[in-house]
Design a protein around this motif. Sequence first.
Motif, PDB file in Angstrom:
ATOM      1  N   GLY A 134       0.638  -0.971  -0.164  1.00  0.00           N
ATOM      2  CA  GLY A 134       0.134  -0.040   0.468  1.00  0.00           C
ATOM      3  C   GLY A 134       0.981   1.080  -0.298  1.00  0.00           C
ATOM      4  O   GLY A 134       0.660   2.557   0.175  1.00  0.00           O
ATOM      5  N   GLN A 135       1.818   1.069  -0.279  1.00  0.00           N
ATOM      6  CA  GLN A 135       2.908   2.681  -0.229  1.00  0.00           C
ATOM      7  C   GLN A 135       3.237   2.961  -1.129  1.00  0.00           C
ATOM      8  O   GLN A 135       3.828   1.845  -1.883  1.00  0.00           O
ATOM      9  CB  GLN A 135       4.252   2.261   0.926  1.00  0.00           C
ATOM     10  N   PHE A 136       3.991   3.940  -1.370  1.00  0.00           N
ATOM     11  CA  PHE A 136       4.226   4.474  -3.069  1.00  0.00           C
ATOM     12  C   PHE A 136       6.224   4.495  -2.781  1.00  0.00           C
ATOM     13  O   PHE A 136       6.705   4.213  -4.161  1.00  0.00           O
ATOM     14  CB  PHE A 136       3.811   5.782  -3.359  1.00  0.00           C
ATOM     15  N   ILE A 137       6.485   4.247  -1.285  1.00  0.00           N
ATOM     16  CA  ILE A 137       8.403   4.374  -1.052  1.00  0.00           C
ATOM     17  C   ILE A 137       8.498   2.792  -1.434  1.00  0.00           C
ATOM     18  O   ILE A 137       7.870   1.681  -1.422  1.00  0.00           O
ATOM     19  CB  ILE A 137       8.115   4.432   0.425  1.00  0.00           C
ATOM     20  N   SER A 138       9.353   3.028  -2.447  1.00  0.00           N
ATOM     21  CA  SER A 138      10.222   1.727  -2.728  1.00  0.00           C
ATOM     22  C   SER A 138      11.439   1.179  -1.686  1.00  0.00           C
ATOM     23  O   SER A 138      11.818   2.230  -1.131  1.00  0.00           O
ATOM     24  CB  SER A 138      10.554   1.490  -4.182  1.00  0.00           C
ATOM     25  N   LYS A 139      12.049  -0.238  -2.229  1.00  0.00           N
ATOM     26  CA  LYS A 139      12.663  -0.524  -1.162  1.00  0.00           C
ATOM     27  C   LYS A 139      13.587   0.200  -1.624  1.00  0.00           C
ATOM     28  O   LYS A 139      14.665   0.482  -2.968  1.00  0.00           O
ATOM     29  CB  LYS A 139      12.534  -2.365  -1.555  1.00  0.00           C
ATOM     30  N   THR A 140      14.720   0.254  -0.090  1.00  0.00           N
ATOM     31  CA  THR A 140      16.358   0.811  -0.228  1.00  0.00           C
ATOM     32  C   THR A 140      16.941   0.055   0.291  1.00  0.00           C
ATOM     33  O   THR A 140      17.371  -0.222   1.623  1.00  0.00           O
ATOM     34  CB  THR A 140      15.887   2.011   0.249  1.00  0.00           C
ATOM     35  N   VAL A 141      18.756   0.373  -0.023  1.00  0.00           N
ATOM     36  CA  VAL A 141      19.033  -0.380   0.514  1.00  0.00           C
ATOM     37  C   VAL A 141      20.511   0.434   0.810  1.00  0.00           C
ATOM     38  O   VAL A 141      21.161   1.434  -0.429  1.00  0.00           O
ATOM     39  CB  VAL A 141      19.675  -1.796   0.339  1.00  0.00           C
ATOM     40  N   VAL A 142      21.039   1.009   1.631  1.00  0.00           N
ATOM     41  CA  VAL A 142      22.168   2.356   1.946  1.00  0.00           C
ATOM     42  C   VAL A 142      22.989   1.660   2.482  1.00  0.00           C
ATOM     43  O   VAL A 142      22.511   0.031   3.698  1.00  0.00           O
ATOM     44  CB  VAL A 142      21.531   2.966   3.210  1.00  0.00           C
ATOM     45  N   THR A 143      24.535   1.284   1.976  1.00  0.00           N
ATOM     46  CA  THR A 143      25.341   0.127   2.728  1.00  0.00           C
ATOM     47  C   THR A 143      27.135   1.627   2.852  1.00  0.00           C
ATOM     48  O   THR A 143      26.724   2.089   1.515  1.00  0.00           O
ATOM     49  CB  THR A 143      26.212  -0.200   1.432  1.00  0.00           C
ATOM     50  N   ARG A 144      26.856   1.856   4.517  1.00  0.00           N
ATOM     51  CA  ARG A 144      28.610   2.518   4.282  1.00  0.00           C
ATOM     52  C   ARG A 144      29.541   1.393   4.628  1.00  0.00           C
ATOM     53  O   ARG A 144      29.707   0.171   5.594  1.00  0.00           O
ATOM     54  CB  ARG A 144      28.391   3.342   5.424  1.00  0.00           C
ATOM     55  N   SER A 145      31.029   1.503   4.389  1.00  0.00           N
ATOM     56  CA  SER A 145      31.737   1.340   4.711  1.00  0.00           C
ATOM     57  C   SER A 145      33.416   1.489   4.943  1.00  0.00           C
ATOM     58  O   SER A 145      32.784   2.857   3.472  1.00  0.00           O
ATOM     59  CB  SER A 145      31.904  -0.137   3.549  1.00  0.00           C
ATOM     60  N   SER A 146      34.195   1.154   5.640  1.00  0.00           N
ATOM     61  CA  SER A 146      35.753   2.266   5.210  1.00  0.00           C
ATOM     62  C   SER A 146      36.461   0.849   5.341  1.00  0.00           C
ATOM     63  O   SER A 146      36.524  -0.281   6.205  1.00  0.00           O
ATOM     64  CB  SER A 146      35.211   3.249   6.763  1.00  0.00           C
ATOM     65  N   LYS A 147      37.749   1.261   5.280  1.00  0.00           N
ATOM     66  CA  LYS A 147      39.108   0.459   5.478  1.00  0.00           C
ATOM     67  C   LYS A 147      39.886   1.678   5.850  1.00  0.00           C
ATOM     68  O   LYS A 147      40.416   2.970   4.592  1.00  0.00           O
ATOM     69  CB  LYS A 147      39.081  -0.289   4.180  1.00  0.00           C
ATOM     70  N   ALA A 148      40.665   1.356   5.893  1.00  0.00           N
ATOM     71  CA  ALA A 148      42.127   2.070   6.767  1.00  0.00           C
ATOM     72  C   ALA A 148      43.339   1.294   6.343  1.00  0.00           C
ATOM     73  O   ALA A 148      43.379  -0.488   7.701  1.00  0.00           O
ATOM     74  CB  ALA A 148      41.790   3.128   8.518  1.00  0.00           C
ATOM     75  N   ASN A 149      44.281   1.719   6.493  1.00  0.00           N
ATOM     76  CA  ASN A 149      45.778   1.284   6.818  1.00  0.00           C
ATOM     77  C   ASN A 149      46.142   1.910   7.385  1.00  0.00           C
ATOM     78  O   ASN A 149      46.570   3.248   7.079  1.00  0.00           O
ATOM     79  CB  ASN A 149      46.144   0.368   5.445  1.00  0.00           C
ATOM     80  N   GLY A 150      47.752   0.709   8.330  1.00  0.00           N
ATOM     81  CA  GLY A 150      48.410   2.054   8.654  1.00  0.00           C
ATOM     82  C   GLY A 150      49.855   1.679   9.474  1.00  0.00           C
ATOM     83  O   GLY A 150      49.968   0.861   9.568  1.00  0.00           O
ATOM     84  N   ALA A 151      50.543   2.260  10.256  1.00  0.00           N
ATOM     85  CA  ALA A 151      51.489   2.070  11.614  1.00  0.00           C
ATOM     86  C   ALA A 151      51.006   3.005  11.982  1.00  0.00           C
ATOM     87  O   ALA A 151      50.900   3.655  12.519  1.00  0.00           O
ATOM     88  CB  ALA A 151      52.651   2.494  10.327  1.00  0.00           C
ATOM     89  N   ALA A 152      51.615   1.914  13.033  1.00  0.00           N
ATOM     90  CA  ALA A 152      52.006   2.758  14.848  1.00  0.00           C
ATOM     91  C   ALA A 152      53.889   2.820  15.741  1.00  0.00           C
ATOM     92  O   ALA A 152      53.706   0.976  15.531  1.00  0.00           O
ATOM     93  CB  ALA A 152      50.710   2.014  15.093  1.00  0.00           C
ATOM     94  N   ALA A 153      53.514   3.535  15.951  1.00  0.00           N
ATOM     95  CA  ALA A 153      54.763   3.042  17.052  1.00  0.00           C
ATOM     96  C   ALA A 153      54.159   2.632  18.822  1.00  0.00           C
ATOM     97  O   ALA A 153      53.011   3.415  18.336  1.00  0.00           O
ATOM     98  CB  ALA A 153      55.948   4.897  17.137  1.00  0.00           C
TER      99      ALA A 153
END
Length: 217
Positions: A134-153
């Motif tokens: 009964g709704q006019f709104i369609s299905k949505t899929v929101v994807t948030r992703s992150s990636k990080a590389n680094g070095a630490a002392a």
Amino acid sequence: MNFKNTLLLSAVGFFAFTAHAQIQHQIGANASQFVKQFITPNNAGLSNNNPYLVTYRLLTPKINYRLGLGGTSTFLNEDNGPGQFQRNTDNSAINARIGVDFKKEITKHWFIYYGVDLTLARSKNVVTTTPKGGQFISKTVVTRSSKANGAAACLTFEYRLNDKITMFTEANLNFSRGRSLEKVDNPDFPNSSTESTTRSGNFIFNAPISLFFSIIL
């Protein structure tokens, strides 16, 4: 020489090394939340700024090899009743490190380790919203992703309760570069999908306020 023989020779070499070298295995667990919950309740005292839940250190007479691993996985399913919508949220994250350090004995019980790590961080958040009839709104899929590389002392302060059981805390100066992605998909209208990317860098000092307990084998 095929891969099987190479792997077998590597395993034999490793066990031969461990049999003759003076090495020990140190396995640790992040106890910050346990201590905060049961020893210093009411949100007082110890905090946790270390993403690694378990750690491992191979102790040798000259140089130590260290690993760390942590992560989370959660989900949330919401149903807003007839004629509205259903929303499913899935979150996951993983943190890993690999590095080397050196040990310096201060007293019989106090030790300091100093070294460097390579670090990796990944996270993903997926929100799926499905409208009901009964709704006019369609299905949505929101994807948030992150990636990080680094070095630490890294700098570790350890107190040995005895020859086998220790507790320690760590400080590190971490540099990382990463990328985050946000994507909105509409399965019913593929041409309306959007995607955006952000790049970032961080230079962060983490104070030694997380507490680990470990056992030496």
